[in-house]
Design an enzyme around this catalytic site. Structure first.
Site, PDB file in Angstrom:
ATOM      1  N   GLU A   3       0.826  -1.211   0.000  1.00  0.00           N
ATOM      2  CA  GLU A   3       0.000   0.000   0.000  1.00  0.00           C
ATOM      3  C   GLU A   3       0.866   1.270   0.000  1.00  0.00           C
ATOM      4  O   GLU A   3       1.835   1.373   0.747  1.00  0.00           O
ATOM      5  CB  GLU A   3      -0.889  -0.010   1.246  1.00  0.00           C
ATOM      6  CG  GLU A   3      -1.817   1.176   1.375  1.00  0.00           C
ATOM      7  CD  GLU A   3      -2.572   1.193   2.702  1.00  0.00           C
ATOM      8  OE1 GLU A   3      -3.555   1.935   2.808  1.00  0.00           O
ATOM      9  OE2 GLU A   3      -2.168   0.454   3.629  1.00  0.00           O
ATOM     10  N   LYS A  52     -10.377   2.806  -1.496  1.00  0.00           N
ATOM     11  CA  LYS A  52     -10.488   2.196  -0.170  1.00  0.00           C
ATOM     12  C   LYS A  52     -11.775   2.618   0.523  1.00  0.00           C
ATOM     13  O   LYS A  52     -12.069   3.815   0.641  1.00  0.00           O
ATOM     14  CB  LYS A  52      -9.271   2.598   0.668  1.00  0.00           C
ATOM     15  CG  LYS A  52      -9.143   1.897   2.014  1.00  0.00           C
ATOM     16  CD  LYS A  52      -7.806   2.272   2.637  1.00  0.00           C
ATOM     17  CE  LYS A  52      -7.556   1.569   3.964  1.00  0.00           C
ATOM     18  NZ  LYS A  52      -6.207   1.885   4.490  1.00  0.00           N
ATOM     19  N   CYS A 112      -5.731  -2.694   2.869  1.00  0.00           N
ATOM     20  CA  CYS A 112      -5.377  -2.648   4.288  1.00  0.00           C
ATOM     21  C   CYS A 112      -6.581  -2.795   5.226  1.00  0.00           C
ATOM     22  O   CYS A 112      -7.079  -3.892   5.394  1.00  0.00           O
ATOM     23  CB  CYS A 112      -4.563  -1.388   4.582  1.00  0.00           C
ATOM     24  SG  CYS A 112      -3.512  -1.537   6.061  1.00  0.00           S
TER      25      CYS A 112
END
Length: 278
Positions: A41, A114, A151
């Site tokens: 990431e 995200k 994540c």
């Protein structure tokens, strides 16, 4: 059969240095047979979300004609590989933590933004990133259909299920996770791996997770990048501090057979799950 790879390395705070480092790892992974190659990431620099500095918004760029995306599009086309590329996206006045999925011909198949944005000591992402508006997607690459989440997304079973329902056979999670600044005795590494292994089992999909290593500011990243199969068996795992490539083969036909035989999608009862949307 497809060969996947998770890249693990320490990162500087210089974009050119990091892009070169990740490029070398992509080339090395390709030389070992990797076909879908996952960097970690926000690999262009340090994990800047440890603090709330306005200057760090300058790290963001639009997806259109993004220099790092353009570089990896050219690399993917040259090597004939798929590369999900993490980047800090500027979209008008909005900012997102995003991944562009680059296919084997260099085409950008689309961007995932995200969805779950953490906010806590050392992980102050809500200052920088708006929650994503793309939804959870499956990307039909020339090497198979994959899902990509980022994540903190990896802790949510709904995200993994949504990507699988969309058609993904392998889930890819670029990550930046390590020590907790205000809880130095707390180590989330094992739980971090277990929750993704659980996603693999519950959805009968392969999982690939790529984390960074090294110490940046007050945080030490614990690496431990890995690949597991649809039964939840870890096929390869890197250590906490070693740079390298986690390389493994995943049989897509076997993944689909496992999914069918386990009956999870035959027996699920969405008519009973209405309260999950609350």
């Amino acid at each position: 059969m497809v060969t996947v790879a998770a890249l693990q390395t320490a990162l500087t705070d210089d974009v050119a240095t990091n892009v070169a480092r990740v490029t070398d790892l992509v080339r090395e992974a390709h030389g070992k047979g990797a076909q879908i190659i996952l960097p970690s990431e926000l690999f262009e620099g340090h994990y800047f979300c440890q603090t709330q500095r306005e200057d760090d918004f300058a790290r963001a760029h639009p997806a259109e004609d993004h220099p790092t995306l353009r570089h990896f599009q050219q690399l993917a086309a040259k090597l004939g590989v798929v590369i999900p590329v993490s980047f800090f996206e500027q979209a008008g006045p909005e900012h997102y933590n995003s991944v562009a999925v680059i296919d084997t011909d260099g085409r950008n198949l689309g961007v995932y933004r995200k969805s779950h944005i953490p906010d806590g000591p050392g992980y102050q992402e809500k200052f920088f990133f708006k929650p994503g508006n793309t939804g959870f997607r499956a990307f039909k690459t020339k090497l198979g259909t994959i899902g990509v989440a980022i994540c903190w997304d990896q802790w949510f079973p709904e995200a993994a299920r949504a990507m699988t329902l969309a058609g993904a056979d392998i889930l890819f999670y670029p990550t930046a996770i390590g020590s907790e600044p205000e809880e130095p005795d707390f180590d989330s590494r094992d739980a971090w791996q277990r929750v993704m292994v659980g996603h693999a089992v519950a959805n009968a999909v392969g999982v690939v997770a790529a984390n960074r290593i090294g110490t940046e500011g007050g945080m030490t990243f614990y690496g431990s990048s890995f690949v597991c199969d649809a039964r939840g068996d870890k096929l390869v795992e890197l250590g906490r501090s070693e740079p390298g490539i986690a390389l493994a083969k995943l049989d897509l036909e076997q993944i689909r057979r496992v999914r069918a035989s386990m009956g999870f999608f035959r027996d699920r009862r969405p008519d009973l799950y209405g309260n999950l949307g609350r």
